[in-house]
Design an enzyme around this catalytic site. Structure first.
Site, PDB file in Angstrom:
ATOM      1  N   HIS A 105      41.024  32.125  36.149  1.00 46.51           N
ATOM      2  CA  HIS A 105      42.374  32.157  36.705  1.00 46.51           C
ATOM      3  C   HIS A 105      43.359  31.471  35.767  1.00 46.51           C
ATOM      4  O   HIS A 105      44.493  31.910  35.625  1.00 46.51           O
ATOM      5  CB  HIS A 105      42.373  31.467  38.068  1.00 46.51           C
ATOM      6  CG  HIS A 105      43.662  31.615  38.802  1.00 46.51           C
ATOM      7  ND1 HIS A 105      43.890  31.058  40.025  1.00 46.51           N
ATOM      8  CD2 HIS A 105      44.818  32.238  38.477  1.00 46.51           C
ATOM      9  CE1 HIS A 105      45.105  31.340  40.437  1.00 46.51           C
ATOM     10  NE2 HIS A 105      45.692  32.061  39.510  1.00 46.51           N
ATOM     11  N   GLU A 147      50.288  33.277  33.288  1.00 44.98           N
ATOM     12  CA  GLU A 147      49.617  32.067  32.813  1.00 44.98           C
ATOM     13  C   GLU A 147      50.189  31.596  31.476  1.00 44.98           C
ATOM     14  O   GLU A 147      50.336  30.393  31.252  1.00 44.98           O
ATOM     15  CB  GLU A 147      48.108  32.321  32.688  1.00 44.98           C
ATOM     16  CG  GLU A 147      47.395  32.476  34.019  1.00 44.98           C
ATOM     17  CD  GLU A 147      47.492  31.220  34.849  1.00 44.98           C
ATOM     18  OE1 GLU A 147      47.052  30.147  34.396  1.00 44.98           O
ATOM     19  OE2 GLU A 147      48.042  31.308  35.971  1.00 44.98           O
ATOM     20  N   HIS A 151      51.756  28.009  31.904  1.00 46.39           N
ATOM     21  CA  HIS A 151      50.840  26.971  31.433  1.00 46.39           C
ATOM     22  C   HIS A 151      50.592  27.008  29.921  1.00 46.39           C
ATOM     23  O   HIS A 151      50.516  25.964  29.279  1.00 46.39           O
ATOM     24  CB  HIS A 151      49.505  27.089  32.177  1.00 46.39           C
ATOM     25  CG  HIS A 151      49.648  27.009  33.659  1.00 46.39           C
ATOM     26  ND1 HIS A 151      50.009  25.844  34.306  1.00 46.39           N
ATOM     27  CD2 HIS A 151      49.496  27.951  34.638  1.00 46.39           C
ATOM     28  CE1 HIS A 151      50.067  26.067  35.613  1.00 46.39           C
ATOM     29  NE2 HIS A 151      49.763  27.330  35.845  1.00 46.39           N
TER      30      HIS A 151
END
Length: 255
Positions: A105, A147, A151
Protein backbone atom coordinates in the site's frame (compact mmCIF):
# COMPACT_ATOMS: atom_id res chain seq x y z
CA UNK A 1 -60.38 49.96 -14.18
CA UNK A 2 -60.58 46.19 -14.68
CA UNK A 3 -57.36 46.30 -16.69
CA UNK A 4 -55.71 48.35 -13.95
CA UNK A 5 -56.78 45.90 -11.26
CA UNK A 6 -55.58 42.99 -13.40
CA UNK A 7 -52.24 44.70 -13.76
CA UNK A 8 -52.03 45.22 -10.03
CA UNK A 9 -52.84 41.57 -9.43
CA UNK A 10 -50.12 40.54 -11.85
CA UNK A 11 -47.72 42.96 -10.18
CA UNK A 12 -48.61 41.61 -6.73
CA UNK A 13 -47.87 38.07 -7.78
CA UNK A 14 -44.36 38.88 -9.03
CA UNK A 15 -42.73 39.00 -5.57
CA UNK A 16 -44.33 35.68 -4.70
CA UNK A 17 -42.98 34.18 -7.88
CA UNK A 18 -39.56 35.60 -6.99
CA UNK A 19 -39.74 34.06 -3.55
CA UNK A 20 -40.73 30.72 -5.06
CA UNK A 21 -37.80 30.82 -7.47
CA UNK A 22 -35.44 31.69 -4.63
CA UNK A 23 -36.82 28.82 -2.54
CA UNK A 24 -36.31 26.41 -5.45
CA UNK A 25 -32.75 27.70 -5.94
CA UNK A 26 -32.06 27.34 -2.21
CA UNK A 27 -33.33 23.74 -2.20
CA UNK A 28 -31.18 22.94 -5.25
CA UNK A 29 -28.13 24.52 -3.58
CA UNK A 30 -28.69 22.46 -0.44
CA UNK A 31 -29.07 19.28 -2.51
CA UNK A 32 -25.84 20.06 -4.39
CA UNK A 33 -24.03 20.73 -1.11
CA UNK A 34 -25.20 17.41 0.33
CA UNK A 35 -24.16 15.60 -2.86
CA UNK A 36 -20.71 17.20 -2.79
CA UNK A 37 -20.39 16.27 0.89
CA UNK A 38 -21.03 12.62 0.06
CA UNK A 39 -18.57 12.73 -2.85
CA UNK A 40 -15.94 14.20 -0.53
CA UNK A 41 -16.75 11.60 2.13
CA UNK A 42 -16.31 8.74 -0.32
CA UNK A 43 -13.00 10.23 -1.49
CA UNK A 44 -11.80 10.43 2.11
CA UNK A 45 -12.93 6.86 2.84
CA UNK A 46 -11.24 5.57 -0.30
CA UNK A 47 -7.86 6.80 0.95
CA UNK A 48 -8.50 6.64 4.69
CA UNK A 49 -6.38 3.57 5.23
CA UNK A 50 -3.54 5.29 3.38
CA UNK A 51 -2.77 7.48 6.37
CA UNK A 52 -0.07 6.38 8.80
CA UNK A 53 -0.72 6.61 12.50
CA UNK A 54 -0.09 9.96 14.14
CA UNK A 55 -0.63 13.53 13.06
CA UNK A 56 0.19 14.55 9.50
CA UNK A 57 2.40 17.58 8.99
CA UNK A 58 1.65 18.84 5.54
CA UNK A 59 4.87 19.79 3.88
CA UNK A 60 8.24 19.09 5.42
CA UNK A 61 11.79 18.93 4.17
CA UNK A 62 12.34 16.00 1.78
CA UNK A 63 14.66 13.41 3.31
CA UNK A 64 14.29 14.66 6.89
CA UNK A 65 12.40 11.92 8.74
CA UNK A 66 13.20 9.15 11.23
CA UNK A 67 12.08 5.86 9.71
CA UNK A 68 9.77 4.18 7.20
CA UNK A 69 6.49 2.33 7.62
CA UNK A 70 5.87 -0.39 5.03
CA UNK A 71 2.10 -0.88 4.73
CA UNK A 72 0.94 -4.22 3.35
CA UNK A 73 -2.76 -4.19 2.49
CA UNK A 74 -4.88 -7.37 2.45
CA UNK A 75 -6.23 -6.86 -1.06
CA UNK A 76 -9.40 -8.99 -0.66
CA UNK A 77 -10.51 -6.79 2.26
CA UNK A 78 -9.89 -3.63 0.25
CA UNK A 79 -11.89 -5.02 -2.69
CA UNK A 80 -14.75 -6.21 -0.48
CA UNK A 81 -14.98 -2.83 1.25
CA UNK A 82 -14.87 -0.97 -2.09
CA UNK A 83 -17.62 -3.13 -3.59
CA UNK A 84 -19.79 -2.65 -0.51
CA UNK A 85 -19.22 1.11 -0.47
CA UNK A 86 -19.85 1.66 -4.20
CA UNK A 87 -21.66 -1.40 -5.64
CA UNK A 88 -22.23 0.17 -9.08
CA UNK A 89 -18.71 1.47 -9.54
CA UNK A 90 -16.21 -0.16 -11.89
CA UNK A 91 -13.79 -2.13 -9.69
CA UNK A 92 -10.29 -0.82 -9.06
CA UNK A 93 -7.64 -2.54 -11.18
CA UNK A 94 -6.44 -4.69 -8.30
CA UNK A 95 -10.01 -5.99 -7.84
CA UNK A 96 -10.66 -6.72 -11.50
CA UNK A 97 -7.63 -8.65 -12.67
CA UNK A 98 -5.55 -11.49 -11.31
CA UNK A 99 -6.11 -12.35 -7.64
CA UNK A 100 -3.92 -10.60 -5.07
CA UNK A 101 -3.21 -11.38 -1.43
CA UNK A 102 -1.00 -8.89 0.47
CA UNK A 103 0.01 -5.97 -1.75
CA UNK A 104 2.13 -2.92 -1.00
CA UNK A 105 0.00 0.00 0.00
CA UNK A 106 2.86 2.37 0.68
CA UNK A 107 6.28 3.09 2.10
CA UNK A 108 5.79 6.09 4.36
CA UNK A 109 8.49 8.38 5.78
CA UNK A 110 7.64 8.76 9.46
CA UNK A 111 8.68 10.96 12.37
CA UNK A 112 8.90 9.53 15.87
CA UNK A 113 5.59 11.32 16.31
CA UNK A 114 3.54 12.06 13.22
CA UNK A 115 4.63 12.04 9.61
CA UNK A 116 5.35 14.44 6.75
CA UNK A 117 3.20 14.56 3.64
CA UNK A 118 3.12 16.35 0.29
CA UNK A 119 6.62 17.71 0.69
CA UNK A 120 6.78 19.05 -2.90
CA UNK A 121 3.75 20.71 -4.44
CA UNK A 122 3.39 20.18 -7.31
CA UNK A 123 5.18 16.84 -7.12
CA UNK A 124 7.90 16.07 -9.68
CA UNK A 125 6.47 14.23 -12.65
CA UNK A 126 6.00 10.48 -12.27
CA UNK A 127 6.65 8.74 -15.58
CA UNK A 128 4.26 6.04 -16.76
CA UNK A 129 7.13 3.58 -17.19
CA UNK A 130 7.79 3.68 -13.44
CA UNK A 131 4.10 3.09 -12.75
CA UNK A 132 3.88 0.12 -15.11
CA UNK A 133 7.03 -1.44 -13.67
CA UNK A 134 5.55 -1.56 -10.17
CA UNK A 135 2.03 -2.80 -10.78
CA UNK A 136 3.07 -6.24 -9.56
CA UNK A 137 3.63 -4.73 -6.10
CA UNK A 138 1.01 -1.97 -6.09
CA UNK A 139 -1.69 -3.06 -8.56
CA UNK A 140 -3.39 0.31 -9.01
CA UNK A 141 -1.96 3.20 -11.05
CA UNK A 142 -4.12 5.65 -9.10
CA UNK A 143 -2.58 4.41 -5.82
CA UNK A 144 0.96 4.68 -7.20
CA UNK A 145 0.48 8.29 -8.28
CA UNK A 146 -1.12 9.13 -4.93
CA UNK A 147 1.68 7.50 -2.93
CA UNK A 148 4.35 9.39 -4.84
CA UNK A 149 2.64 12.74 -4.38
CA UNK A 150 1.81 12.23 -0.71
CA UNK A 151 4.70 10.19 0.67
CA UNK A 152 7.36 9.69 -2.00
CA UNK A 153 8.05 13.42 -2.23
CA UNK A 154 9.06 13.36 1.45
CA UNK A 155 11.64 10.60 0.98
CA UNK A 156 14.33 12.84 -0.52
CA UNK A 157 14.69 10.29 -3.35
CA UNK A 158 13.98 10.53 -7.04
CA UNK A 159 10.85 8.76 -8.23
CA UNK A 160 12.85 5.84 -9.60
CA UNK A 161 14.91 5.51 -6.42
CA UNK A 162 11.80 5.73 -4.23
CA UNK A 163 9.97 2.95 -6.03
CA UNK A 164 13.16 0.86 -6.08
CA UNK A 165 13.16 1.36 -2.30
CA UNK A 166 9.59 0.11 -2.11
CA UNK A 167 10.55 -3.06 -3.96
CA UNK A 168 13.54 -3.60 -1.67
CA UNK A 169 11.35 -3.10 1.41
CA UNK A 170 8.79 -5.59 0.15
CA UNK A 171 11.49 -8.14 -0.59
CA UNK A 172 12.80 -7.75 2.97
CA UNK A 173 9.51 -9.05 4.40
CA UNK A 174 8.47 -12.67 4.10
CA UNK A 175 4.72 -13.24 3.92
CA UNK A 176 3.59 -16.15 6.14
CA UNK A 177 2.70 -19.19 4.05
CA UNK A 178 -0.86 -19.31 5.46
CA UNK A 179 -1.60 -15.93 3.87
CA UNK A 180 0.23 -16.29 0.58
CA UNK A 181 -2.87 -17.64 -1.19
CA UNK A 182 -5.76 -17.91 1.26
CA UNK A 183 -8.30 -20.07 -0.59
CA UNK A 184 -11.20 -19.73 1.83
CA UNK A 185 -12.49 -16.90 4.02
CA UNK A 186 -11.43 -17.12 7.62
CA UNK A 187 -11.75 -15.40 10.97
CA UNK A 188 -8.46 -14.41 12.58
CA UNK A 189 -7.29 -12.55 15.65
CA UNK A 190 -4.99 -9.56 14.98
CA UNK A 191 -2.53 -11.06 17.47
CA UNK A 192 -2.33 -14.29 15.49
CA UNK A 193 -1.61 -12.39 12.28
CA UNK A 194 1.19 -10.46 14.00
CA UNK A 195 2.57 -13.71 15.45
CA UNK A 196 2.62 -15.31 12.00
CA UNK A 197 4.69 -12.42 10.63
CA UNK A 198 7.08 -12.65 13.58
CA UNK A 199 7.54 -16.37 12.98
CA UNK A 200 8.20 -15.86 9.27
CA UNK A 201 10.67 -12.99 9.87
CA UNK A 202 13.16 -13.92 12.57
CA UNK A 203 14.52 -10.42 13.22
CA UNK A 204 11.08 -8.80 13.45
CA UNK A 205 9.82 -7.82 16.92
CA UNK A 206 6.25 -7.34 18.11
CA UNK A 207 6.99 -3.65 18.72
CA UNK A 208 7.72 -3.23 15.01
CA UNK A 209 4.34 -4.49 13.78
CA UNK A 210 0.95 -2.78 13.66
CA UNK A 211 -2.20 -4.59 12.55
CA UNK A 212 -5.05 -2.39 11.32
CA UNK A 213 -8.67 -3.37 10.82
CA UNK A 214 -12.08 -1.98 10.00
CA UNK A 215 -15.18 -2.88 11.95
CA UNK A 216 -15.26 -6.22 10.14
CA UNK A 217 -12.14 -6.90 8.09
CA UNK A 218 -8.42 -7.20 8.56
CA UNK A 219 -7.03 -4.21 6.65
CA UNK A 220 -3.24 -4.01 6.82
CA UNK A 221 0.00 -5.18 8.36
CA UNK A 222 2.36 -2.23 8.90
CA UNK A 223 6.03 -2.82 9.58
CA UNK A 224 8.51 -0.22 10.81
CA UNK A 225 11.92 -0.06 9.13
CA UNK A 226 15.06 1.98 9.43
CA UNK A 227 16.19 3.93 6.39
CA UNK A 228 18.42 0.97 5.47
CA UNK A 229 15.26 -1.21 5.60
CA UNK A 230 16.24 -3.22 8.66
CA UNK A 231 13.38 -3.75 11.09
CA UNK A 232 13.03 -1.38 14.02
CA UNK A 233 10.66 -0.95 16.94
CA UNK A 234 8.00 1.77 16.81
CA UNK A 235 6.00 1.33 20.03
CA UNK A 236 3.89 4.44 19.45
CA UNK A 237 2.47 2.87 16.33
CA UNK A 238 2.35 -0.70 17.64
CA UNK A 239 0.13 0.40 20.51
CA UNK A 240 -2.48 1.43 17.98
CA UNK A 241 -2.95 -2.07 16.59
CA UNK A 242 -6.45 -3.38 16.05
CA UNK A 243 -7.95 -4.42 19.39
CA UNK A 244 -10.81 -6.54 18.08
CA UNK A 245 -10.89 -10.16 19.20
CA UNK A 246 -11.56 -11.51 15.72
CA UNK A 247 -11.75 -10.02 12.24
CA UNK A 248 -12.63 -11.42 8.85
CA UNK A 249 -10.13 -12.17 6.08
CA UNK A 250 -11.92 -12.66 2.75
CA UNK A 251 -10.38 -15.30 0.51
CA UNK A 252 -8.06 -14.40 -2.33
CA UNK A 253 -10.28 -14.11 -5.39
CA UNK A 254 -10.23 -17.15 -7.59
CA UNK A 255 -9.09 -19.32 -4.69
Amino acid sequence: MGALMAGRRRGASAPLQGKGAFARWERAARTAAVTLSFVFLFAVVAFAQDEPAGNARRGGEPGRFDFYVLALSWSPSFCAASAERSPGRTPDQQCNGRPFAFVVHGLWPQYERGFPSNCQVPAPRLYRGIVDAHLDLMPSPRLIFHEWDTHGTCSGLSAQAYFDKIRQAREAVKIPADYAALDKPTMVSPGDVAAAFLKANASLSREAVTITCSSRWLSEVRICMNKDLTFRDCPELARRSCRRDRVFMPAVRGG
